[in-house]
Design a protein around this motif. Structure first.
Motif, PDB file in Angstrom:
ATOM      1  N   CYS A   1      -5.651   1.107 -12.058  1.00  0.00           N
ATOM      2  CA  CYS A   1      -6.023   2.448 -11.588  1.00  0.00           C
ATOM      3  C   CYS A   1      -5.460   2.662 -10.188  1.00  0.00           C
ATOM      4  O   CYS A   1      -5.960   2.072  -9.218  1.00  0.00           O
ATOM      5  CB  CYS A   1      -7.537   2.599 -11.562  1.00  0.00           C
ATOM      6  SG  CYS A   1      -8.360   2.271 -13.136  1.00  0.00           S
ATOM      7  N   THR A   2      -4.423   3.473 -10.086  1.00  0.00           N
ATOM      8  CA  THR A   2      -3.944   3.863  -8.767  1.00  0.00           C
ATOM      9  C   THR A   2      -4.764   5.065  -8.304  1.00  0.00           C
ATOM     10  O   THR A   2      -5.130   5.923  -9.114  1.00  0.00           O
ATOM     11  CB  THR A   2      -2.452   4.223  -8.809  1.00  0.00           C
ATOM     12  OG1 THR A   2      -2.250   5.237  -9.794  1.00  0.00           O
ATOM     13  CG2 THR A   2      -1.611   3.016  -9.172  1.00  0.00           C
TER      14      THR A   2
ATOM     15  N   THR B   1      -5.987   9.170  -1.396  1.00  0.00           N
ATOM     16  CA  THR B   1      -6.515   8.363  -0.296  1.00  0.00           C
ATOM     17  C   THR B   1      -6.682   9.323   0.874  1.00  0.00           C
ATOM     18  O   THR B   1      -5.758  10.077   1.211  1.00  0.00           O
ATOM     19  CB  THR B   1      -5.578   7.209   0.074  1.00  0.00           C
ATOM     20  OG1 THR B   1      -4.270   7.712   0.383  1.00  0.00           O
ATOM     21  CG2 THR B   1      -5.460   6.211  -1.069  1.00  0.00           C
TER      22      THR B   1
ATOM     23  N   TYR C   1     -10.488   7.641  -7.662  1.00  0.00           N
ATOM     24  CA  TYR C   1      -9.761   7.153  -8.844  1.00  0.00           C
ATOM     25  C   TYR C   1      -9.800   8.105 -10.038  1.00  0.00           C
ATOM     26  O   TYR C   1      -9.350   7.747 -11.126  1.00  0.00           O
ATOM     27  CB  TYR C   1     -10.297   5.774  -9.240  1.00  0.00           C
ATOM     28  CG  TYR C   1     -10.024   4.761  -8.153  1.00  0.00           C
ATOM     29  CD1 TYR C   1      -8.804   4.131  -8.056  1.00  0.00           C
ATOM     30  CD2 TYR C   1     -10.986   4.489  -7.179  1.00  0.00           C
ATOM     31  CE1 TYR C   1      -8.533   3.226  -7.034  1.00  0.00           C
ATOM     32  CE2 TYR C   1     -10.727   3.597  -6.153  1.00  0.00           C
ATOM     33  CZ  TYR C   1      -9.491   2.967  -6.085  1.00  0.00           C
ATOM     34  OH  TYR C   1      -9.224   2.086  -5.067  1.00  0.00           O
TER      35      TYR C   1
ATOM     36  N   LYS D   1      -6.069  -3.875  -3.987  1.00  0.00           N
ATOM     37  CA  LYS D   1      -4.960  -4.176  -3.081  1.00  0.00           C
ATOM     38  C   LYS D   1      -5.147  -3.420  -1.768  1.00  0.00           C
ATOM     39  O   LYS D   1      -5.313  -2.200  -1.775  1.00  0.00           O
ATOM     40  CB  LYS D   1      -3.620  -3.789  -3.725  1.00  0.00           C
ATOM     41  CG  LYS D   1      -3.201  -4.692  -4.870  1.00  0.00           C
ATOM     42  CD  LYS D   1      -1.813  -4.344  -5.366  1.00  0.00           C
ATOM     43  CE  LYS D   1      -1.373  -5.269  -6.496  1.00  0.00           C
ATOM     44  NZ  LYS D   1      -1.203  -6.663  -6.026  1.00  0.00           N
TER      45      LYS D   1
ATOM     46  N   ARG E   1      -1.957   5.793   0.245  1.00  0.00           N
ATOM     47  CA  ARG E   1      -0.867   5.834  -0.739  1.00  0.00           C
ATOM     48  C   ARG E   1       0.396   6.498  -0.193  1.00  0.00           C
ATOM     49  O   ARG E   1       1.484   6.321  -0.758  1.00  0.00           O
ATOM     50  CB  ARG E   1      -1.329   6.537  -2.010  1.00  0.00           C
ATOM     51  CG  ARG E   1      -1.676   8.006  -1.860  1.00  0.00           C
ATOM     52  CD  ARG E   1      -2.069   8.606  -3.191  1.00  0.00           C
ATOM     53  NE  ARG E   1      -2.148  10.062  -3.104  1.00  0.00           N
ATOM     54  CZ  ARG E   1      -2.226  10.863  -4.153  1.00  0.00           C
ATOM     55  NH1 ARG E   1      -2.236  10.344  -5.367  1.00  0.00           N
ATOM     56  NH2 ARG E   1      -2.298  12.163  -4.003  1.00  0.00           N
TER      57      ARG E   1
ATOM     58  N   SER F   1       2.811   2.202  -1.551  1.00  0.00           N
ATOM     59  CA  SER F   1       2.571   2.666  -2.930  1.00  0.00           C
ATOM     60  C   SER F   1       1.452   1.897  -3.624  1.00  0.00           C
ATOM     61  O   SER F   1       0.799   2.420  -4.528  1.00  0.00           O
ATOM     62  CB  SER F   1       3.854   2.564  -3.750  1.00  0.00           C
ATOM     63  OG  SER F   1       4.309   1.215  -3.815  1.00  0.00           O
ATOM     64  N   ALA F   2       1.239   0.649  -3.222  1.00  0.00           N
ATOM     65  CA  ALA F   2       0.202  -0.167  -3.880  1.00  0.00           C
ATOM     66  C   ALA F   2      -1.163  -0.011  -3.230  1.00  0.00           C
ATOM     67  O   ALA F   2      -2.139  -0.627  -3.688  1.00  0.00           O
ATOM     68  CB  ALA F   2       0.608  -1.637  -3.871  1.00  0.00           C
TER      69      ALA F   2
ATOM     70  N   TRP G   1      -4.773   0.488  -2.165  1.00  0.00           N
ATOM     71  CA  TRP G   1      -6.055   0.737  -2.829  1.00  0.00           C
ATOM     72  C   TRP G   1      -5.956   0.730  -4.364  1.00  0.00           C
ATOM     73  O   TRP G   1      -6.780   1.314  -5.051  1.00  0.00           O
ATOM     74  CB  TRP G   1      -6.669   2.052  -2.359  1.00  0.00           C
ATOM     75  CG  TRP G   1      -7.086   2.039  -0.913  1.00  0.00           C
ATOM     76  CD1 TRP G   1      -6.308   2.373   0.159  1.00  0.00           C
ATOM     77  CD2 TRP G   1      -8.345   1.661  -0.379  1.00  0.00           C
ATOM     78  NE1 TRP G   1      -6.999   2.233   1.326  1.00  0.00           N
ATOM     79  CE2 TRP G   1      -8.275   1.808   1.032  1.00  0.00           C
ATOM     80  CE3 TRP G   1      -9.547   1.246  -0.939  1.00  0.00           C
ATOM     81  CZ2 TRP G   1      -9.341   1.519   1.873  1.00  0.00           C
ATOM     82  CZ3 TRP G   1     -10.623   0.973  -0.101  1.00  0.00           C
ATOM     83  CH2 TRP G   1     -10.516   1.104   1.288  1.00  0.00           C
ATOM     84  N   THR G   2      -4.927   0.055  -4.914  1.00  0.00           N
ATOM     85  CA  THR G   2      -4.817  -0.039  -6.380  1.00  0.00           C
ATOM     86  C   THR G   2      -5.937  -0.921  -6.929  1.00  0.00           C
ATOM     87  O   THR G   2      -6.118  -2.060  -6.508  1.00  0.00           O
ATOM     88  CB  THR G   2      -3.454  -0.617  -6.792  1.00  0.00           C
ATOM     89  OG1 THR G   2      -2.425   0.291  -6.389  1.00  0.00           O
ATOM     90  CG2 THR G   2      -3.377  -0.820  -8.303  1.00  0.00           C
TER      91      THR G   2
ATOM     92  N   THR H   1      -7.541  -2.873 -10.120  1.00  0.00           N
ATOM     93  CA  THR H   1      -7.201  -3.459 -11.412  1.00  0.00           C
ATOM     94  C   THR H   1      -8.468  -4.003 -12.047  1.00  0.00           C
ATOM     95  O   THR H   1      -9.171  -4.834 -11.446  1.00  0.00           O
ATOM     96  CB  THR H   1      -6.159  -4.581 -11.260  1.00  0.00           C
ATOM     97  OG1 THR H   1      -4.972  -4.041 -10.656  1.00  0.00           O
ATOM     98  CG2 THR H   1      -5.791  -5.169 -12.626  1.00  0.00           C
TER      99      THR H   1
END
Length: 274
Positions: free
Chosen positions: A113-114, A118, A157, A175, A257, A261-262, A264-265, A267
């Protein structure tokens, strides 16, 4: 083609006679134990058993022996509907054993979930003095000597965590990357669960809290969250994650973000039984 021993056309015993199985199409109806048929584009006379009735257009299974063609049977078309097997008899003998309970089918998976946004909340509004409000870096606390208020950084999200509703979360990771701001030494943000799934017009609704990872400036990490946090997002009672404290320090700047690019991703590893 198969070969068989038989009597030759001139009556000599022991002559080798060719025998071939063919498919033909009847060109006439059966009469006097014979019919005309097309075999490989050639019209031939086919001898028939007295009991076999042939109509024009029937497909015939033909046995050719030498120069003589024998019609064996009419080839029936395949059934349009497969016959349904007969149900088992009600009076089938019982063995007395109780059948075992079927084992549940267990599925597992991973959902990435990206964040859909943000953002950083300060002084009653969402910051947009740089990056767009939905791609802003995330901050915690107050910069030393700043006349502005205390900041709360958030990641939202959307509906994606709810796409596996009913599943059980087995692991959840996040992340994070620390950018310049505050002292260089490792500092740990205080993470909070947020009710909203997207950036609200006003302040975010903050709930549960846990200590985040200690990061020096420039560090990045994959941090393991409590399973219960991701479960709440899957179940729909929570929708985002924030970094927030009730005091001014530690002041921490984490990437949003727009700058990584990663950032607060989230998973989520999950399992489901059915």
């Amino acid at each position: 083609m198969s070969l068989a021993w038989g009597r030759g056309t001139v009556g000599t015993k022991g002559k080798l006679t060719a025998q071939t199985t063919l498919i033909g199409v009847a060109q006439s109806a059966s009469a006097n134990s014979a019919c005309a048929a097309a075999v490989s584009g050639i019209s031939v006379v086919v001898r028939l058993p007295a009991s076999l009735t042939v109509a024009i257009g029937d497909r015939l299974l033909i046995l050719r022996r030498g120069a003589v063609y024998y019609g064996i049977t009419v080839i029936q078309a395949a059934p349009v509907v497969i016959p349904t097997p007969a149900p088992p008899a009600d009076n089938a003998p019982s063995t007395g054993d109780t059948p075992p309970t079927p084992k549940p089918t267990v599925r597992t998976g991973t959902l990435v979930c990206t964040p859909v946004a943000t953002s950083c909340y300060r002084d009653g509004s969402w910051r947009s003095d740089g990056d767009p409000a939905n791609s802003f870096d995330t901050y915690q606390g107050r910069y030393s000597g700043s006349s502005y208020g205390r900041m709360t950084g958030c990641a939202f999200y959307g509906s994606k965590p709810r796409s596996i509703g009913g599943a059980t979360v087995t692991k959840a990771t996040l992340k994070l990357k620390r950018l310049s701001g505050g002292d260089y030494a490792g500092r740990a943000p205080t993470l909070r669960l947020v009710t909203q799934t997207t950036r609200p017009g006003g302040a975010p609704s903050l709930n549960e809290s846990t200590d985040g990872p200690s990061l020096a400036i420039g560090d990045s990490t994959t941090f393991t969250l409590p399973n219960s946090w991701a479960q709440a997002m899957v179940d729909g009672s929570r929708g985002g994650i924030a970094m927030a404290i009730s005091s001014d320090t530690p002041y921490i700047h984490l990437a949003g973000r727009g700058s990584w690019s990663a950032a607060w991703t989230l998973t989520i590893s999950w399992r489901r039984s059915s």
